[in-house]
Design an enzyme around this catalytic site. Structure first.
Site, PDB file in Angstrom:
ATOM      1  N   SER A 112       0.831  -1.235  -0.015  1.00  0.00           N
ATOM      2  CA  SER A 112      -0.039  -0.140  -0.031  1.00  0.00           C
ATOM      3  C   SER A 112       0.698   1.119  -0.071  1.00  0.00           C
ATOM      4  O   SER A 112       0.272   2.368  -0.562  1.00  0.00           O
ATOM      5  CB  SER A 112      -0.863   0.062   1.339  1.00  0.00           C
ATOM      6  OG  SER A 112      -1.352  -1.032   1.523  1.00  0.00           O
ATOM      7  N   ASN A 183      -5.167   6.260  -2.035  1.00  0.00           N
ATOM      8  CA  ASN A 183      -4.531   6.707  -0.799  1.00  0.00           C
ATOM      9  C   ASN A 183      -3.941   8.146  -0.880  1.00  0.00           C
ATOM     10  O   ASN A 183      -4.190   8.709   0.151  1.00  0.00           O
ATOM     11  CB  ASN A 183      -3.619   5.742  -0.397  1.00  0.00           C
ATOM     12  CG  ASN A 183      -4.266   4.380   0.182  1.00  0.00           C
ATOM     13  OD1 ASN A 183      -5.677   4.246   0.366  1.00  0.00           O
ATOM     14  ND2 ASN A 183      -3.829   3.468   0.404  1.00  0.00           N
TER      15      ASN A 183
HETATM   16  N1  NAD Z   1      -5.054  -4.854   4.997  1.00  0.00           N
HETATM   17  C1  NAD Z   1      -5.217  -3.801   4.251  1.00  0.00           C
HETATM   18  O1  NAD Z   1      -6.135  -3.233   4.423  1.00  0.00           O
HETATM   19  C2  NAD Z   1      -4.448  -3.796   3.062  1.00  0.00           C
HETATM   20  C3  NAD Z   1      -4.888  -2.919   1.817  1.00  0.00           C
HETATM   21  C4  NAD Z   1      -4.255  -3.059   0.627  1.00  0.00           C
HETATM   22  C5  NAD Z   1      -2.932  -3.734   0.716  1.00  0.00           C
HETATM   23  N2  NAD Z   1      -2.376  -4.037   1.724  1.00  0.00           N
HETATM   24  C6  NAD Z   1      -1.048  -4.685   1.859  1.00  0.00           C
HETATM   25  O2  NAD Z   1      -0.964  -5.993   1.679  1.00  0.00           O
HETATM   26  C7  NAD Z   1      -0.016  -6.668   2.378  1.00  0.00           C
HETATM   27  C8  NAD Z   1      -0.299  -7.760   3.398  1.00  0.00           C
HETATM   28  O3  NAD Z   1      -1.358  -7.078   4.288  1.00  0.00           O
HETATM   29  P1  NAD Z   1      -2.356  -7.731   5.271  1.00  0.00           P
HETATM   30  O4  NAD Z   1      -3.221  -6.762   5.757  1.00  0.00           O
HETATM   31  O5  NAD Z   1      -2.862  -8.954   4.270  1.00  0.00           O
HETATM   32  O6  NAD Z   1      -1.274  -8.422   6.277  1.00  0.00           O
HETATM   33  P2  NAD Z   1      -1.594  -9.821   7.230  1.00  0.00           P
HETATM   34  O7  NAD Z   1      -0.829  -9.626   8.421  1.00  0.00           O
HETATM   35  O8  NAD Z   1      -3.108 -10.117   7.502  1.00  0.00           O
HETATM   36  O9  NAD Z   1      -1.043 -10.813   6.349  1.00  0.00           O
HETATM   37  C9  NAD Z   1       0.281 -11.035   6.014  1.00  0.00           C
HETATM   38  C10 NAD Z   1       0.477 -12.763   5.826  1.00  0.00           C
HETATM   39  O10 NAD Z   1       1.855 -12.724   5.254  1.00  0.00           O
HETATM   40  C11 NAD Z   1       2.313 -13.881   6.130  1.00  0.00           C
HETATM   41  N3  NAD Z   1       3.923 -13.772   5.761  1.00  0.00           N
HETATM   42  C12 NAD Z   1       4.707 -12.864   6.465  1.00  0.00           C
HETATM   43  N4  NAD Z   1       6.034 -12.961   5.824  1.00  0.00           N
HETATM   44  C13 NAD Z   1       5.924 -13.947   4.975  1.00  0.00           C
HETATM   45  C14 NAD Z   1       6.904 -14.563   4.373  1.00  0.00           C
HETATM   46  N5  NAD Z   1       8.024 -14.064   4.189  1.00  0.00           N
HETATM   47  N6  NAD Z   1       6.452 -15.366   3.474  1.00  0.00           N
HETATM   48  C15 NAD Z   1       5.035 -15.953   3.211  1.00  0.00           C
HETATM   49  N7  NAD Z   1       4.137 -15.417   4.163  1.00  0.00           N
HETATM   50  C16 NAD Z   1       4.560 -14.621   4.956  1.00  0.00           C
HETATM   51  C17 NAD Z   1       1.861 -13.779   7.315  1.00  0.00           C
HETATM   52  O11 NAD Z   1       1.927 -15.126   8.006  1.00  0.00           O
HETATM   53  C18 NAD Z   1       0.509 -13.321   7.301  1.00  0.00           C
HETATM   54  O12 NAD Z   1      -0.415 -14.394   7.336  1.00  0.00           O
HETATM   55  C19 NAD Z   1       0.841  -5.466   2.884  1.00  0.00           C
HETATM   56  O13 NAD Z   1       1.907  -5.031   2.063  1.00  0.00           O
HETATM   57  C20 NAD Z   1       0.030  -4.472   3.009  1.00  0.00           C
HETATM   58  O14 NAD Z   1       0.393  -3.114   2.979  1.00  0.00           O
HETATM   59  C21 NAD Z   1      -3.226  -4.420   3.081  1.00  0.00           C
END
Ligand code: NAD
Length: 278
Positions: A112, A183
């Site tokens: 993001s 954003n």
């Molecule tokens: N949550 C939101 O609103 C949102 C919206 C758009 C984009 N994003 C982006 O998406 C990405 C993930 O966010 P999220 O909210 O899903 O996070 P989250 O914490 O819910 O999920 C991340 C997952 O990745 C796994 N993980 C961590 N390191 C890892 C690795 N090296 N290999 C494989 N798996 C690994 C973790 O176990 C976890 O299940 C981020 O970059 C975030 O900025 C989030």
């Protein structure tokens, strides 16, 4: 087309769900099988509900295989990364994926707030790295921003765009700038709204009513920040503030105090409003 999704948390599980729903063979990577299984159960639950509601006819959960080894992504056409929002782990992951995946495979990040160009710096072939910024919840929000980094090739960019369409989304094209499109506009706007709480001594309910009834917003700013998560909004504001140094980007102190106090919005049961999730 075969899709890889790395990280099956909030966003990755949503993206994997879209891929399964689109009938694409999908490999989901997590750090443990337990986390992967949990995500797959959630995906199956949501897709079953869609069948019950008559929104889709059927789905095949076996299209989604799970792994804890990146080597299993070797024959994917596109790999979408959705791991923690930190530069170093993402750069390391892209270096690994670049080594493992076919040279013509496209590597996408769902970041993001980080620079796609900096993430791509971890790969020896940064031309194949692109941003695919889905919105939360990914299965419901129609938009995906397709982000062109400094060295992204036209082929990789268009492959990501076409995949966005294939997943049933409305893709838009943009360049790699802080906050991309939505954003960049929404975060300072929400911060302005929240500063007005103190300036005009208006209540959250009245501010929300004002923006709903006076500006045609579908949801008020306090309701929206509660839904997104106060901590998530503070984090995104800080990232934009760090990059652009515009005062409007900085998180309002009231929000930082709320995040520190554990008032995170819907997910914690209390933010600007109280929620009874039972
Ligand atoms: N949550 C939101 O609103 C949102 C919206 C758009 C984009 N994003 C982006 O998406 C990405 C993930 O966010 P999220 O909210 O899903 O996070 P989250 O914490 O819910 O999920 C991340 C997952 O990745 C796994 N993980 C961590 N390191 C890892 C690795 N090296 N290999 C494989 N798996 C690994 C973790 O176990 C976890 O299940 C981020 O970059 C975030 O900025 C989030």
């Amino acid at each position: 087309m075969k899709i890889g999704v790395v990280g099956l948390g909030t966003m990755g599980a949503g993206i994997a769900q879209l891929a399964v729903e689109a009938g694409l063979e999908t490999v989901g990577h997590e750090v443990t099988y337990e986390l992967g299984e949990r995500a797959r159960a959630r995906i199956e639950h949501f897709l079953s509900r869609k069948v019950d509601k008559g929104q889709i006819d059927s789905f095949d959960i076996d299209l989604l295989t799970l792994t804890i080894g990146l080597d299993d992504l070797a024959d994917c056409d596109v790999v979408i990364e959705a791991i923690v929002e930190e530069l170093d782990p993402k750069r390391e992951l892209f270096a690994e994926l670049d080594r493992i995946c076919r040279p013509d495979a496209v590597l996408a990040t769902n970041t993001s707030a980080l620079s796609v160009t900096e993430i791509a710096g971890g790969a020896t072939r940064p031309e194949r790295v692109v941003g695919m910024h889905f919105f939360n919840p990914a299965p419901l929000m129609p938009l995906v921003e397709i982000v062109r980094a400094e060295r992204t090739s036209d082929e990789a960019f268009e492959t990501a765009y076409a995949l966005g369409e294939r997943l049933g989304k409305h893709p838009i094209r943009c360049h790699d700038t802080p906050g991309f499109v939505v954003n960049r506009v929404l975060i300072p706007l929400l911060n302005d709204c929240l500063r007005v709480l103190d300036e005009a001594r208006v209540t959250p309910a009245d501010l929300d009513a004002g923006m709903r009834h006076g500006a045609g917003w579908p949801m008020g700013p306090c309701e929206l920040v509660d839904l997104v998560g106060i901590d998530v909004h503070v984090h995104a504001s800080e990232a934009l503030w760090e990059k652009l140094r515009e005062p409007r980007m900085a998180p309002p102190p009231r929000l930082v105090a709320m995040a520190n106090a554990g008032l995170l919005g819907r997910k914690s049961g209390r933010g600007f409003y109280e929620y009874d999730e039972s």
